[in-house]
Design a protein around this motif. Structure first.
Motif, short mmCIF file in Angstrom:
data_model
loop_
_atom_site.label_atom_id
_atom_site.label_comp_id
_atom_site.label_asym_id
_atom_site.label_seq_id
_atom_site.Cartn_x
_atom_site.Cartn_y
_atom_site.Cartn_z
N PHE A 93 5.62 -5.96 6.78
CA PHE A 93 5.86 -4.70 7.64
C PHE A 93 6.85 -3.59 6.73
O PHE A 93 6.64 -2.33 6.98
N TYR A 94 7.56 -4.01 5.97
CA TYR A 94 8.52 -3.25 5.12
C TYR A 94 7.56 -2.51 4.17
O TYR A 94 7.59 -1.27 3.82
N GLY A 95 6.47 -3.43 3.70
CA GLY A 95 5.71 -2.73 2.54
C GLY A 95 4.75 -1.77 3.29
O GLY A 95 4.66 -0.78 2.50
N MET A 96 4.41 -1.80 4.26
CA MET A 96 3.23 -1.08 4.83
C MET A 96 3.99 0.13 5.16
O MET A 96 3.69 1.36 5.13
N THR A 97 5.21 0.04 5.70
CA THR A 97 6.05 1.23 6.35
C THR A 97 6.43 2.19 5.00
O THR A 97 6.22 3.32 5.03
N GLU A 98 6.56 1.62 4.04
CA GLU A 98 6.91 2.32 2.70
C GLU A 98 5.74 2.86 2.03
O GLU A 98 5.85 3.88 1.52
N LEU A 99 4.80 2.30 2.23
CA LEU A 99 3.33 2.84 1.77
C LEU A 99 3.07 4.14 2.47
O LEU A 99 2.68 5.24 1.99
N LEU A 100 3.04 4.01 3.86
CA LEU A 100 2.62 5.31 4.59
C LEU A 100 3.59 6.12 4.66
O LEU A 100 3.23 7.50 4.44
N LYS A 101 4.82 6.16 4.55
CA LYS A 101 5.76 7.01 3.94
C LYS A 101 5.61 7.61 2.81
O LYS A 101 5.61 8.83 2.51
N ALA A 192 -5.10 4.69 5.45
CA ALA A 192 -4.42 3.60 4.57
C ALA A 192 -5.32 2.24 4.40
O ALA A 192 -5.94 1.98 5.27
N ASP A 193 -5.42 1.78 3.26
CA ASP A 193 -6.08 0.59 3.22
C ASP A 193 -5.17 -0.47 2.23
O ASP A 193 -4.44 -0.23 1.34
N ALA A 194 -5.31 -1.58 3.00
CA ALA A 194 -4.45 -2.62 2.54
C ALA A 194 -4.86 -3.47 1.34
O ALA A 194 -4.10 -3.91 0.58
N VAL A 195 -6.11 -3.10 0.92
CA VAL A 195 -6.86 -3.30 -0.23
C VAL A 195 -6.31 -2.46 -1.37
O VAL A 195 -6.09 -1.52 -1.44
N TYR A 196 -5.78 -3.35 -2.62
CA TYR A 196 -5.31 -2.62 -3.71
C TYR A 196 -6.28 -2.77 -5.01
O TYR A 196 -5.83 -2.40 -6.06
N ASN A 197 -7.14 -3.59 -4.74
CA ASN A 197 -8.27 -3.77 -5.94
C ASN A 197 -9.55 -3.67 -5.44
O ASN A 197 -10.12 -4.57 -5.06
N ASN A 213 -4.87 12.60 4.07
CA ASN A 213 -4.10 11.92 3.11
C ASN A 213 -4.35 10.33 3.31
O ASN A 213 -4.33 9.91 4.23
N ALA A 214 -4.70 10.02 2.10
CA ALA A 214 -5.15 8.54 2.12
C ALA A 214 -4.51 7.52 0.72
O ALA A 214 -4.32 8.20 -0.08
N VAL A 215 -4.28 6.42 1.19
CA VAL A 215 -3.54 5.66 0.24
C VAL A 215 -4.11 4.26 0.07
O VAL A 215 -4.43 3.88 1.21
N ASN A 216 -4.21 3.71 -1.01
CA ASN A 216 -4.50 2.15 -1.09
C ASN A 216 -3.44 1.27 -1.09
O ASN A 216 -2.01 1.78 -0.92
N GLY A 217 -3.74 -0.06 -1.14
CA GLY A 217 -2.42 -1.00 -0.67
C GLY A 217 -1.54 -1.47 -1.77
O GLY A 217 -0.78 -2.22 -1.92
N LEU A 218 -1.70 -0.67 -3.13
CA LEU A 218 -0.96 -1.13 -4.22
C LEU A 218 0.52 -1.09 -4.20
O LEU A 218 1.47 -2.05 -4.40
N TYR A 219 1.00 0.19 -3.60
CA TYR A 219 2.44 0.39 -3.30
C TYR A 219 3.01 -0.60 -2.12
O TYR A 219 4.08 -1.33 -2.43
N MET A 220 2.23 -0.88 -1.39
CA MET A 220 2.64 -1.88 -0.45
C MET A 220 2.90 -3.22 -0.86
O MET A 220 3.65 -3.90 -0.40
#
Length: 418
Positions: A93-101, A192-197, A213-220
């Motif tokens: 929950f924390y990780g995905m919130t930070e990723l989206l932000k 946003a994608d939870a996949v990071y690899n 605006n699109a982000v992959n899951g590495l930061y999460m």
């Protein structure tokens, strides 16, 4: 095992590398079958673990306590063993919130479509609610209990404003897949994608091409790991390390890909860059020769298409790896599939050398004389320019060019991390 990550398949995992950067503790990857999971959880022979696909819900019956937020979500990805008492948390929950932000993916007052129904999907729903989504739709291949099908999602294409992929579709070793076609959603503003690899999944690459605006899951992944380590050790400073660890991981995993005309110095300069950074170096032409023989002979016998097909296979294989320096053949970027594979895990750098400084050689089937070189240059220069993320002047001394590449690569990693 004191600390680690449990899941069914962990060959793609970056978790051990991340935790090694967070602190000096033994953290291991532990692949378990369903039967082995029961034994592992019953023995309680660990101090703290992360939990990944497909066990984020399956571990719950083994817990003595569950954190309130994790209980509401219905999924656990972190378990702490305190004197034999297992407590479950959800740091996703924390990780995905930070990723989206960080990725500026806005969910407030948006119609959010969440792909998948597993533990990470449940987390995404909770995050979307917390961020004020107007409407949340759960998309499943086998919809039930208010979920919708992918066909129904496409039928509502104009309503789709944000998408979060929580399925493993597009994850290594099958990086060419995308759970949905972003191009079909005209009002898509965030993804946003939870996949990071790979670092840029097929879904994220295409969503960016649509202007979202699109982000992959590495930061999460890094953020939730830092939050988990905070719980493991009761150390509030762990989350302060997130940005540093993410930056280091991203830079280590991102390939440096050199494109440009034959004779522009890709191999020579690439070897210098690789040696300086302590990376493995691959030249796609050299790989081809090692596997198939001299390129000019292969061209003559089998034709250009057969050569390009083999070249594409080599590029797909190398592009799926991390932390390499890759020098490509002059015509590698002529195929869109090659560009996609090179960019999935790579920063593409165009070595721009003036045509008069390129020397024709007999071993290049399409560049054996001055006229052929000029023709290739005129045809390909616009492609090199458009494909390259960065352009570097390669008319200079090779060591100067290599230093420039390393400097610009480091700068890119600081600025373009998500």
């Amino acid at each position: 095992m004191e600390y680690g990550c449990i899941g069914k398949k962990l060959g793609h995992s970056f978790s051990a590398v991340i935790h090694a950067k967070l602190g000096d503790y033994d953290y291991r990857l532990c692949e378990l079958t369903e039967t082995e999971l029961t034994e592992f959880m019953t023995k309680k022979d660990f101090k703290g673990i992360n939990v990944t696909i497909p066990y984020k819900e399956a571990v719950i019956p083994f817990l003595d306590h569950i954190d309130e937020s994790a209980e509401k979500i219905g999924a656990v990805n972190t378990i702490v063993n305190r004197n034999g008492v297992l407590t479950g948390y959800n740091t996703d929950f924390y990780g995905m919130t930070e990723l989206l932000k960080r990725g500026k993916v806005e969910l407030a007052d948006k119609n959010v479509f969440i792909l998948g129904t597993g533990g990470t999907s449940k987390t995404a729903r909770a995050v979307a609610r917390s961020l004020g989504a107007k409407k949340i739709s759960i998309v499943s291949r086998n919809p039930q209990d208010g979920e919708i099908s992918y066909d129904e999602m496409y039928n509502e294409a104009n309503e789709v404003e944000a998408i979060i992929n929580t399925t493993p579709v597009g994850m290594f070793p099958k990086p060419d897949a995308s759970a949905v076609d972003p191009e079909k959603f005209p009002n898509l503003g965030g993804a946003a994608d939870a996949v990071y690899n790979p670092l840029t999944t097929e879904f994220i690459g295409r969503a960016r091409a649509c202007g979202a605006n699109a982000v992959n899951g590495l930061y999460m992944l890094v953020a939730q790991a830092a939050k988990a380590a905070e719980l493991f050790f009761n150390d509030k400073t762990m989350t302060e390390k997130t940005d540093r660890v993410f930056s280091e991981i991203y830079k280590e995993k991102l390939n440096i890909v050199l494109i440009g005309m034959p004779g522009s110095g890709k191999t020579t300069i690439g070897k210098i860059v690789a040696n300086t950074l302590g990376r493995e170096f691959y030249d796609t032409d050299e790989v081809f020769v090692n596997e198939n023989g001299v390129i000019a002979d292969y061209f003559k016998k089998n034709g250009e298409k057969a050569f390009r097909d083999k070249e594409s296979e080599i590029i797909a294989e190398l592009g799926a790896k991390n932390g390499l320096v890759i020098a490509t053949g002059g015509g590698a970027v002529l195929r869109e599939e090659n560009v996609k594979h090179l960019k999935q895990n790579g920063l593409v750098i165009f070595l721009d050398r003036d045509v008069e400084n390129i020397v024709p050689t007999s071993d290049r089937p399409l560049g054996s004389d001055r006229e052929a070189i000029q023709k290739r240059y005129d045809e390909r220069y616009p492609i090199y320019s458009s494909v390259g993320d960065i352009t570097v002047d390669s008319n200079r001394d090779v060591n100067t060019v290599a230093d420039d590449i390393i400097r610009k690569f480091s700068g890119y990693c600081r600025e373009e991390q998500v």
